[in-house]
Write a protein that holds these residues in place. Structure first.
Motif, PDB file in Angstrom:
ATOM      1  N   VAL A 170       0.837  -1.206   0.000  1.00 55.59           N
ATOM      2  CA  VAL A 170       0.000   0.000   0.000  1.00 55.59           C
ATOM      3  C   VAL A 170       0.867   1.249   0.000  1.00 55.59           C
ATOM      4  O   VAL A 170       0.656   2.183  -0.786  1.00 55.59           O
ATOM      5  CB  VAL A 170      -0.958  -0.007   1.214  1.00 55.59           C
ATOM      6  CG1 VAL A 170      -1.589   1.362   1.411  1.00 55.59           C
ATOM      7  CG2 VAL A 170      -2.042  -1.064   1.031  1.00 55.59           C
ATOM      8  N   LEU A 171       1.878   1.289   0.860  1.00 51.32           N
ATOM      9  CA  LEU A 171       2.717   2.485   0.948  1.00 51.32           C
ATOM     10  C   LEU A 171       3.572   2.689  -0.305  1.00 51.32           C
ATOM     11  O   LEU A 171       3.919   3.827  -0.642  1.00 51.32           O
ATOM     12  CB  LEU A 171       3.606   2.418   2.191  1.00 51.32           C
ATOM     13  CG  LEU A 171       2.863   2.467   3.538  1.00 51.32           C
ATOM     14  CD1 LEU A 171       3.842   2.456   4.696  1.00 51.32           C
ATOM     15  CD2 LEU A 171       1.942   3.683   3.630  1.00 51.32           C
ATOM     16  N   SER A 172       3.888   1.605  -1.010  1.00 48.76           N
ATOM     17  CA  SER A 172       4.658   1.740  -2.252  1.00 48.76           C
ATOM     18  C   SER A 172       3.777   2.135  -3.435  1.00 48.76           C
ATOM     19  O   SER A 172       4.291   2.509  -4.495  1.00 48.76           O
ATOM     20  CB  SER A 172       5.369   0.422  -2.583  1.00 48.76           C
ATOM     21  OG  SER A 172       4.438  -0.549  -3.059  1.00 48.76           O
ATOM     22  N   GLY A 173       2.448   2.022  -3.265  1.00 45.49           N
ATOM     23  CA  GLY A 173       1.517   2.321  -4.353  1.00 45.49           C
ATOM     24  C   GLY A 173       1.186   1.130  -5.218  1.00 45.49           C
ATOM     25  O   GLY A 173       0.389   1.244  -6.152  1.00 45.49           O
ATOM     26  N   ALA A 174       1.762  -0.039  -4.911  1.00 46.38           N
ATOM     27  CA  ALA A 174       1.523  -1.223  -5.738  1.00 46.38           C
ATOM     28  C   ALA A 174       0.110  -1.778  -5.554  1.00 46.38           C
ATOM     29  O   ALA A 174      -0.461  -2.330  -6.488  1.00 46.38           O
ATOM     30  CB  ALA A 174       2.550  -2.310  -5.410  1.00 46.38           C
ATOM     31  N   TRP A 175      -0.433  -1.638  -4.358  1.00 47.89           N
ATOM     32  CA  TRP A 175      -1.783  -2.133  -4.065  1.00 47.89           C
ATOM     33  C   TRP A 175      -2.648  -0.956  -3.620  1.00 47.89           C
ATOM     34  O   TRP A 175      -2.715  -0.638  -2.440  1.00 47.89           O
ATOM     35  CB  TRP A 175      -1.755  -3.194  -2.961  1.00 47.89           C
ATOM     36  CG  TRP A 175      -1.066  -4.484  -3.338  1.00 47.89           C
ATOM     37  CD1 TRP A 175      -0.477  -4.799  -4.522  1.00 47.89           C
ATOM     38  CD2 TRP A 175      -0.888  -5.630  -2.489  1.00 47.89           C
ATOM     39  NE1 TRP A 175       0.057  -6.061  -4.477  1.00 47.89           N
ATOM     40  CE2 TRP A 175      -0.183  -6.595  -3.252  1.00 47.89           C
ATOM     41  CE3 TRP A 175      -1.245  -5.920  -1.179  1.00 47.89           C
ATOM     42  CZ2 TRP A 175       0.167  -7.842  -2.719  1.00 47.89           C
ATOM     43  CZ3 TRP A 175      -0.913  -7.160  -0.651  1.00 47.89           C
ATOM     44  CH2 TRP A 175      -0.229  -8.115  -1.416  1.00 47.89           C
ATOM     45  N   PRO A 176      -3.324  -0.281  -4.542  1.00 50.34           N
ATOM     46  CA  PRO A 176      -4.145   0.867  -4.156  1.00 50.34           C
ATOM     47  C   PRO A 176      -5.364   0.425  -3.345  1.00 50.34           C
ATOM     48  O   PRO A 176      -5.886  -0.684  -3.527  1.00 50.34           O
ATOM     49  CB  PRO A 176      -4.562   1.481  -5.494  1.00 50.34           C
ATOM     50  CG  PRO A 176      -4.436   0.362  -6.483  1.00 50.34           C
ATOM     51  CD  PRO A 176      -3.323  -0.514  -5.997  1.00 50.34           C
ATOM     52  N   LEU A 177      -5.801   1.292  -2.460  1.00 52.73           N
ATOM     53  CA  LEU A 177      -6.975   1.028  -1.635  1.00 52.73           C
ATOM     54  C   LEU A 177      -8.111   1.966  -2.029  1.00 52.73           C
ATOM     55  O   LEU A 177      -7.885   3.066  -2.515  1.00 52.73           O
ATOM     56  CB  LEU A 177      -6.642   1.231  -0.153  1.00 52.73           C
ATOM     57  CG  LEU A 177      -5.653   0.249   0.473  1.00 52.73           C
ATOM     58  CD1 LEU A 177      -5.318   0.671   1.898  1.00 52.73           C
ATOM     59  CD2 LEU A 177      -6.218  -1.172   0.453  1.00 52.73           C
ATOM     60  N   ASN A 178      -9.323   1.522  -1.777  1.00 52.97           N
ATOM     61  CA  ASN A 178     -10.512   2.329  -2.036  1.00 52.97           C
ATOM     62  C   ASN A 178     -10.951   2.971  -0.721  1.00 52.97           C
ATOM     63  O   ASN A 178     -11.676   2.379   0.070  1.00 52.97           O
ATOM     64  CB  ASN A 178     -11.629   1.454  -2.609  1.00 52.97           C
ATOM     65  CG  ASN A 178     -12.878   2.241  -2.930  1.00 52.97           C
ATOM     66  OD1 ASN A 178     -12.822   3.456  -3.132  1.00 52.97           O
ATOM     67  ND2 ASN A 178     -14.010   1.564  -2.970  1.00 52.97           N
TER      68      ASN A 178
END
Length: 200
Positions: A182-190
């Motif tokens: 999440v912090l790297s931007g690889a797994w975006p959250l809604n």
């Protein structure tokens, strides 16, 4: 891909124990090859773990954590805030409630990350993973008989503790995969902005 050659069918069930929230059974099952075996397991109501992201005064993200004595393992454990679901409770509401009760924080935004099965060999427990940000601190409301410390650490600090064996709690270790991505931007959250819960 078919799973039929792997599935076991229950043919008998024996209740072993019924407590306040744990329920244990011993089942007799028919194996895929026609044989029989027993399976002992615990039925659990499920739980929520929260990854609270705190923006420090230096602009660096920190993670809110807890230190709590866990009687079954006889150790003080470092872990993320978490708690079991009440009957019929929405996981988001549970996460909001547990975060407030245990840490005193309320979050402006919430995002569901996923879920995990904690101990698939002997428990039905499912833990729902929620991220929280936009934290504002208030007063904790610990349950009677609940004692824990609240502190924060950087993601790098927490990752090092996971690597070095200072953090061994399974839900916290699993959530660090999400934190990294999440912090790297690889797994975006809604992200969503739910209504805040009323303090109990």
């Amino acid at each position: 891909m078919s799973n039929e050659h792997l599935i076991e069918q229950r043919i008998a069930q024996q209740e072993l124990f019924k407590g306040r929230f744990l329920h244990a059974f011993r089942d007799t099952v028919r194996l895929p090859d026609g044989g029989e075996a027993t399976r002992e397991y615990v039925v659990h109501p499920g739980a929520v773990v929260v990854v609270p992201l705190l923006e420090g005064t230096d602009g660096q993200t920190r993670i809110v954590l807890e230190r709590q004595y866990r009687y079954p393992v006889g150790q003080v454990m470092v872990e993320l805030p978490a708690g079991k679901l009440d009957a019929g409770e929405d996981p988001l509401v549970c996460g909001q409630r547990e975060l407030l009760e245990e840490t005193g924080y309320q979050a402006r935004e919430w995002a569901r990350a996923g879920h995990m099965h904690l101990a698939i060999a002997y428990s039905t427990e499912v833990i729902h993973i929620w991220f929280a940000r936009g934290l504002r601190q208030g007063e904790r409301r610990l349950d009677q008989g609940e004692f824990l410390d609240v502190f924060s650490a950087t993601p790098d600090e927490l990752m090092a503790w996971c690597r070095d064996g200072q953090v061994t709690d399974a839900k916290t270790l699993s959530c660090m995969v999400w934190v990294q991505n999440v912090l790297s931007g690889a797994w975006p959250l809604n992200w969503q902005t739910p209504d805040p819960i009323s303090p109990p």
